[in-house]
Each structure stands twice: as structure tokens, then as C-alpha cells.
Design an enzyme around this catalytic site. Sequence first.
Site, short mmCIF file in Angstrom:
data_model
loop_
_atom_site.label_atom_id
_atom_site.label_comp_id
_atom_site.label_asym_id
_atom_site.label_seq_id
_atom_site.Cartn_x
_atom_site.Cartn_y
_atom_site.Cartn_z
N HIS A 244 0.85 -1.18 0.00
CA HIS A 244 0.00 0.00 0.00
C HIS A 244 0.89 1.24 0.00
CE1 HIS A 244 -3.98 -1.88 1.62
NE2 HIS A 244 -3.43 -2.61 0.66
N GLU B 22 1.08 3.83 1.97
CA GLU B 22 1.66 4.21 3.26
C GLU B 22 2.79 3.27 3.66
OE1 GLU B 22 -2.86 5.05 3.54
OE2 GLU B 22 -1.49 3.65 2.53
N CYS C 222 -5.86 2.06 5.83
CA CYS C 222 -6.53 0.82 6.23
C CYS C 222 -5.91 0.33 7.54
CB CYS C 222 -6.37 -0.23 5.13
SG CYS C 222 -4.71 -0.96 5.05
N CYS D 19 -2.15 -0.40 7.38
CA CYS D 19 -1.31 0.79 7.26
C CYS D 19 -1.27 1.58 8.57
CB CYS D 19 -1.80 1.66 6.11
SG CYS D 19 -1.56 0.90 4.49
#
Length: 402
Positions: free
Chosen positions: A64, A66, A94, A97
Site C-alpha cells: 500500500h 503508506e 486501512c 497501514c
Amino acid sequence: MAAIEEAQAIKDRDHKFLTKAVEEAYRGVECGDGGPFGAVVVRNDEVVVSCHNMVLKHTDPTAHAEVTAIREACKKLGKIELADCEIYASCEPCPMCFGAVHLSRIKRLVYGAKAEAAIAIGFDDFIADALRGTGFYQKANLEIKKADGNGALIAEQFFIRYGDLHVCHLLPSPPYPVFIFNTSATARDSDLSLVPIRRSPIAVSPLHRLHSAEPPFSPPRKRAGNSSFFCLLLPVPSMEAPQGGQDRDYKFITKAVDEAYRAVEGGGGGPFGAVIVRGDEEVVSCHNLVRKDTDPSAHAEVTAIREACKKLGKINLSDCEIYASCEPCPMCFGLIRLSKIKKVVYGAKAEVASAAGFNGLIPDVFVEYYKKSGIEVRQAEGEAARIAEEVFEKAKEKSGKK
């Protein structure tokens, strides 16, 4: 007056860096590397790194925006703690993250669009539920702020534009084969003359949206000229659940514990190990590599899932299980769900790791969310649990802790 000027300066600063995060999200979409998300790590008003989602490019469900940004920042700065940094994300992170942000010791998080903006265009609505557990992170002194004004506006507009153009993320991953049909506007679903015009594990069509992630379903249609497009997902027969009970648990927990000891002996990270299993065969076995890789996200479970995805050539591990030497942390639990793993068996409880000096406590709210999502989560019984707990005694001896 001074307070007003200071508040405006912070707002302008947030807008500046959030704009960079949104630019990364656009870049990711244009490249086709992954979902429409971007993130920027900042230190002393300077951008350390800016990254976008790389899940598809790297066949890595952990990539992801992040997490990628945190990994790159740690490598660039040569440390695993980013307490002097902030992170700007185009969208509310999410659970995985959020866990990575917490583990990296970042103290300030600013995001643009709410998770609901991503949900509205088909991303996992589980995010909204799990984020209700973020009080845990706020109690850990993480400042979490939603940008206001233009910063939020540009982030939300991005999702509106993206939602009008893409739906590939709305489709379930294999094992469901996806057929996109093009037929006349008057044809019926049962018409035997339907001919698939594309068969793909990831189908892309701007002409429809799906409202169910589980087949069978009848998605709505949108007409284009005289044609109508729709998808049909055909479920593949599921495999029989492996049998074996405690003996099977002991076998794979032992392998996970062996990996944990390897981490202790090698000094590459904390005393944690994990094994990915498909059927009755081990796919990969890994241990914590946080120190070796200068990566606060390189927990045993994360490393194992990344390696399994690379080895199997897919980001959906719904036909796999994970065995962990210790109860996974919130970040790892978040990743387990993202990778579609349906069964988690662990050896030692998180409290054992916490008693040994590790940040191992897990809010009950997280575990309950994951169980509700259909993941089987349980502790191994008997000897398997005992040998997993002994790892932490070994780790304390090696570190000289009493």
C-alpha cells in the site's frame, strides 16, 4: 491574531504535502501499479519520500502507499523509527497501514479523503469498521487528522474521477474466472448465444459496477449504443479442508517456532516466525526481519505473505493458511485479511510477547472484526502453545533481560 496565523500556516502546509500525496495517487493509476492511493513522508518540512500503491506491480498485498512510503523512508534514513517524521496520505489508511504507522513511531498522520470515499467506488467496506479501533492508536500518542478545506477537496475529487473510470478493483480475485460478455440490449442472461469477449482474473470495464463480492450475482447493466456489458463469475469447486487437528497444528507451529529461533540466533529481528501452508504443503517459512531490512513492517507474517505471493504469482491467498509462533499484531491481522487468508493458527498469546518486552498487546476490537469477516482465528493447544512460549525465554536470555 498570532494563533490564527499559525493555524493558517499549518493548514497551508498540510495542503502542500497532501497535494503531493494525491499526485502520487494519480501517478499510480496512470502506471497501473495498484490502487488509487498515494503517501508522502515528511521530516522538517522536507519530503523524504513520496510513493503510491504498488500491489499489482510487485504482486504484494502489503505494498500500500503508506507501507511503501514508510519502507522507503526507513531505508533512506537508515533507521526503523520515524518519530521525527509525519505522513500524509491521500485517503484514510486501512488497518494494516495504521499498524505500520504506529510501529514506525510516526507521531502525526494527515489524510485527505475519508475511507467512505474509497468504499463508495468499491474498495473494502471492512475498512470503515476496523477504523473504529483507531482510538488505540490515538492513545499511543499518534495525532490523526483529516485535512480540511482544499486539501480534503482535491483528495475526494480524485476518488470521484477514479470511480467514473475504473472498476477493476471491484471484482473478486481468482479463484473465480471472470467473463465479460457483450450482447444486444434485448438479450437475456440465459441466452445461449452469449459469447465471452474477454476472460481475465482482473476484468476492467467502465460500463458497470458490481455490488456483491461473492458469486453468483447479477450486476446492473449500463448500455453503450446497442450493447450491454455485464460480468458472470463462475465459482471454482473449493478444496476439501485439510484434516489433522492438533498433530497438524503442532507440525506447522513447530516450523514457525523454528523460524522464530532463527531470528533470535541471527539477530535480524524479533523472536517471531510464520509459515504459509496450502493444502498440507508448506509454501514458505519466514521470520522477523525488521532490523536486517531496516523495515518496521517486516514482521514474520508480513514477510511470509509477501514471499508466498511472489512464489505463487498472485495476491489472493484464499487457498492458504498461516501459522504464526505468536498472536499477530494489528498490522499483521490487517494484512492477513487483505491477502484473503481464511485461517490463522498461532502459538503464544500476545500477552506473552508483551511480558517479554515486546509491543504485543492487541485490542480485542481488532480480533473481533477479523473473526466477523470470516477468518478463523485460534490458538494452538497443548505442546504447540508451550514450545511457542519458550521462544521468548530464549530471546530474553540472549538479550540479557531478566
